[in-house]
Design an enzyme around this catalytic site. Structure first.
Site, PDB file in Angstrom:
ATOM      1  N   ARG A 199       0.832  -1.203   0.000  1.00  9.30           N
ATOM      2  CA  ARG A 199       0.000   0.000   0.000  1.00  9.30           C
ATOM      3  C   ARG A 199       0.866   1.252   0.000  1.00  9.30           C
ATOM      4  NH1 ARG A 199      -2.808   4.009   2.892  1.00  9.30           N
ATOM      5  NH2 ARG A 199      -4.966   4.259   2.169  1.00  9.30           N
ATOM      6  N   CYS A 200       1.941   1.228   0.769  1.00 12.51           N
ATOM      7  CA  CYS A 200       2.840   2.382   0.829  1.00 12.51           C
ATOM      8  C   CYS A 200       3.436   2.704  -0.548  1.00 12.51           C
ATOM      9  CB  CYS A 200       3.989   2.114   1.806  1.00 12.51           C
ATOM     10  SG  CYS A 200       3.494   1.776   3.500  1.00 12.51           S
ATOM     11  N   MET A 201       3.656   1.659  -1.362  1.00 14.57           N
ATOM     12  CA  MET A 201       4.339   1.832  -2.645  1.00 14.57           C
ATOM     13  C   MET A 201       3.399   2.175  -3.795  1.00 14.57           C
ATOM     14  SD  MET A 201       7.314  -1.055  -2.695  1.00 14.57           S
ATOM     15  CE  MET A 201       6.150  -2.400  -2.804  1.00 14.57           C
TER      16      MET A 201
END
Length: 412
Positions: free
Chosen positions: A401-403
């Site tokens: 999700r962060c990426m």
């Protein structure tokens, strides 16, 4: 107009993903040094060649599942085709890199003149080593003072976490003010993309929060639970005052959102953003770090019926499950603990973002392969799991999700 035909449309965490923004890790990772890891918010140094292969595998999983993949570096370079816009980006970049000496600025500008737009953007991301400008005689007094620091401008190694600098919410974005100076420069690229890129420049993209604000808010703290409810973490990287400013703007807009839930989470690195301990994987299923099950302190922000831009703010103390059931109007909620709650496995896999998943459709997620205990638990709960390699990418302390920054999701 159908939801997927809009340039930006994100009204949930789990609607079928149609278009996403990524940044393929570049030479900025090769400018990480052990002495300056803390300054640049890293705990370790990923091996670039393998990190790129892992990232390519991530992008391929997305494409294989019908997702259009755009790259930050491409959109940024396409946004500066006009000479005046390119020159302004360079000026902004030098300002935010604290390059104040007139001689230094001219040296870097001349260095940049030799680069095409794509190479210019990638060099800005990678940072500038002093050795690259070593032969120049046109330097400022500050440059001539002996300094062991090896960079003229720092690299931006956190850029492959595209979730944080801006976040798509509804048909607009939060163009975020980052907590640290080293990351705030990352938001320049989004500023130029949404202001000047041919795809966005004529549609007046709503800006729900602006990078010029004095308090921080980061995309990892912003979760869209439904077309009516947004959750935001009051965290080590997002301040309460930022959430209030955002709430006033979006709740009094034409968007469908009615409630902002501000989750007060621990202010430490293990709980860096809300999405490091909590993600949505299906209509009624969520991954969690057991430490946030509650009781929690949550503040609900809604419009004041008397008009103006005032907010009703209500403090609630309840378990996470109770809060989700109430605001999502569901009878049952399933909280899937990282590694099933096993003390040792959960600690290990949480370090590698076991709770951080990217939903590409309801009940279908992308995860790191290394978190095999959590992945098994997800499957046991009926979640379809796509595993991606992560030995090097995970060293940056961020998950799928962060990426990723969704640009378009189908409405639920």
């Amino acid at each position: 107009m159908s939801d997927v035909s809009r340039p930006l449309n994100v009204k949930s965490e789990i609607g079928k993903l149609k278009k996403v923004l990524l940044h393929r890790p570049g030479k900025e990772l090769e400018n990480l040094m052990p002495e300056y890891l803390e300054r640049l918010l890293f705990d370790d140094i990923p091996y670039l060649e393998i990190a790129q292969k892992e990232h390519d595998a991530f992008a391929q999983i997305l494409r294989d599942n019908g997702v259009e993949v755009s790259y930050l570096e491409n959109l940024a370079s396409e946004a500066i085709v006009e000479d005046e816009i390119r020159k302004q980006l360079v000026e902004d970049y030098l300002d935010e890199g604290n390059i104040i000496g007139k001689g230094s600025r001219e040296v870097i500008k001349n260095y940049f003149k030799e680069l095409n737009n794509k190479d210019l953007v990638e060099k800005m991301m990678a940072g500038i080593r002093k050795t690259e400008l070593a032969d120049s005689k046109d330097k400022s007094l500050s440059d001539m003072i002996d300094s062991r620091y090896p960079f003229v401008v720092d690299p931006m190694p956190n850029l492959y976490f595209t979730r944080d600098p801006f976040a798509t919410i509804g048909s607009g974005i939060t163009l975020n003010r980052m907590k640290t100076e080293t990351r705030n420069r990352e938001t320049l690229f989004a500023k130029y993309i949404f202001k000047y890129h041919p795809r966005y420049r004529n549609i007046n993209v709503p800006i729900w929060y602006d990078r010029k604000e004095g308090s921080p808010m980061e995309g990892g703290d912003e979760l869209i639970l439904s077309d009516k409810v947004i959750a935001i973490g009051i965290s080590a990287r997002t301040d309460a005052v930022s959430i209030e400013k955002f709430a006033r703007k979006i709740l009094y807009s034409d968007e469908s959102f009615e409630t902002i839930l501000a989750f007060d989470i621990p202010k430490r690195r293990a709980f860096m953003h809300l999405d490091t301990v909590f993600t949505m994987v299906d209509y009624d299923k969520f991954t969690i770090h057991p430490a946030i099950e509650g009781p929690l302190t949550v503040f609900s922000l809604t419009k004041n019926k008397n008009g103006g831009d005032k907010l009703n703010i209500v403090k609630e103390e309840a378990t996470l499950k109770e809060i989700l059931k109430k605001y999502l109007e569901l009878d049952n909620i399933t909280l899937i603990r990282c590694a099933g709650g096993n003390l040792i496995d959960a600690s290990r896999e949480q370090w590698n973002d076991g709770s951080n998943t990217l939903a590409i459709a309801p009940g279908e997620v992308i995860v790191y392969s290394r978190n095999y205990v959590t992945n098994r638990v997800l499957r046991d709960h009926g979640i379809k799991v796509h595993e991606m390699p992560s030995s090097e990418l995970s060293r940056g302390r961020g998950g799928p999700r962060c990426m990723s920054m969704p640009l378009i999701r189908e409405d639920l």
